[in-house]
Design a protein around this motif. Sequence first.
Motif, short mmCIF file in Angstrom:
data_model
loop_
_atom_site.label_atom_id
_atom_site.label_comp_id
_atom_site.label_asym_id
_atom_site.label_seq_id
_atom_site.Cartn_x
_atom_site.Cartn_y
_atom_site.Cartn_z
N TYR A 193 0.86 -1.18 0.00
CA TYR A 193 0.00 0.00 0.00
C TYR A 193 0.90 1.23 0.00
N LYS A 194 0.63 2.14 -0.93
CA LYS A 194 1.45 3.35 -1.06
C LYS A 194 1.44 4.19 0.20
N ASN A 195 0.29 4.24 0.86
CA ASN A 195 0.16 5.08 2.05
C ASN A 195 -0.88 4.48 2.98
N VAL A 196 -1.02 5.10 4.12
CA VAL A 196 -1.95 4.62 5.14
C VAL A 196 -3.39 4.70 4.65
N GLU A 248 -4.58 4.09 1.67
CA GLU A 248 -4.89 2.91 0.87
C GLU A 248 -5.09 1.68 1.75
N PHE A 249 -4.23 1.55 2.76
CA PHE A 249 -4.39 0.42 3.69
C PHE A 249 -5.71 0.53 4.44
N ARG A 250 -6.05 1.72 4.86
CA ARG A 250 -7.31 1.95 5.59
C ARG A 250 -8.51 1.56 4.71
N LYS A 251 -8.46 1.94 3.45
CA LYS A 251 -9.54 1.58 2.53
C LYS A 251 -9.66 0.06 2.38
N ALA A 252 -8.52 -0.62 2.29
CA ALA A 252 -8.53 -2.09 2.17
C ALA A 252 -9.09 -2.74 3.43
N ALA A 253 -8.72 -2.23 4.59
CA ALA A 253 -9.23 -2.77 5.85
C ALA A 253 -10.74 -2.55 5.98
N ILE A 254 -11.20 -1.36 5.62
CA ILE A 254 -12.63 -1.06 5.69
C ILE A 254 -13.40 -1.92 4.69
N ALA A 255 -12.84 -2.11 3.51
CA ALA A 255 -13.49 -2.95 2.50
C ALA A 255 -13.61 -4.40 2.99
N PHE A 256 -12.56 -4.89 3.66
CA PHE A 256 -12.60 -6.25 4.19
C PHE A 256 -13.73 -6.41 5.20
N PHE A 257 -13.79 -5.50 6.17
CA PHE A 257 -14.80 -5.63 7.22
C PHE A 257 -16.20 -5.26 6.73
N SER A 258 -16.29 -4.41 5.74
CA SER A 258 -17.60 -4.08 5.17
C SER A 258 -18.19 -5.26 4.41
N ASN A 259 -17.32 -6.08 3.85
CA ASN A 259 -17.76 -7.23 3.05
C ASN A 259 -17.38 -8.55 3.73
N ILE A 260 -17.36 -8.57 5.04
CA ILE A 260 -16.90 -9.75 5.76
C ILE A 260 -17.80 -10.96 5.50
N ASP A 261 -19.04 -10.72 5.12
CA ASP A 261 -19.94 -11.84 4.82
C ASP A 261 -19.46 -12.64 3.61
N GLN A 262 -18.66 -12.04 2.75
CA GLN A 262 -18.10 -12.77 1.61
C GLN A 262 -17.05 -13.78 2.06
N HIS A 263 -16.51 -13.59 3.26
CA HIS A 263 -15.49 -14.48 3.80
C HIS A 263 -16.07 -15.45 4.83
#
Length: 70
Positions: free
Chosen positions: A33-36, A38-53
Amino acid sequence: MKLVYLPPYSPALNLIEWVWEYFKKQVLYNKYYKNVCEFRKAAIAFFSNIDQHSRALKSQLDGGFENIYT
């Protein structure tokens, strides 16, 4: 009912530790991740779509506890 004492720190028996391990495998390992932001967006996307996992998390969280105290 049988009272079972657990050690003060037992990450193998703490289910949230398994969730964090899965999160790290999905979001952190072999990722750049280029910066924090981008990482924050990836973490939020993971938990927002946790039902996919849910299938992977269920198999990880279900295993190994059925015979631990018998």
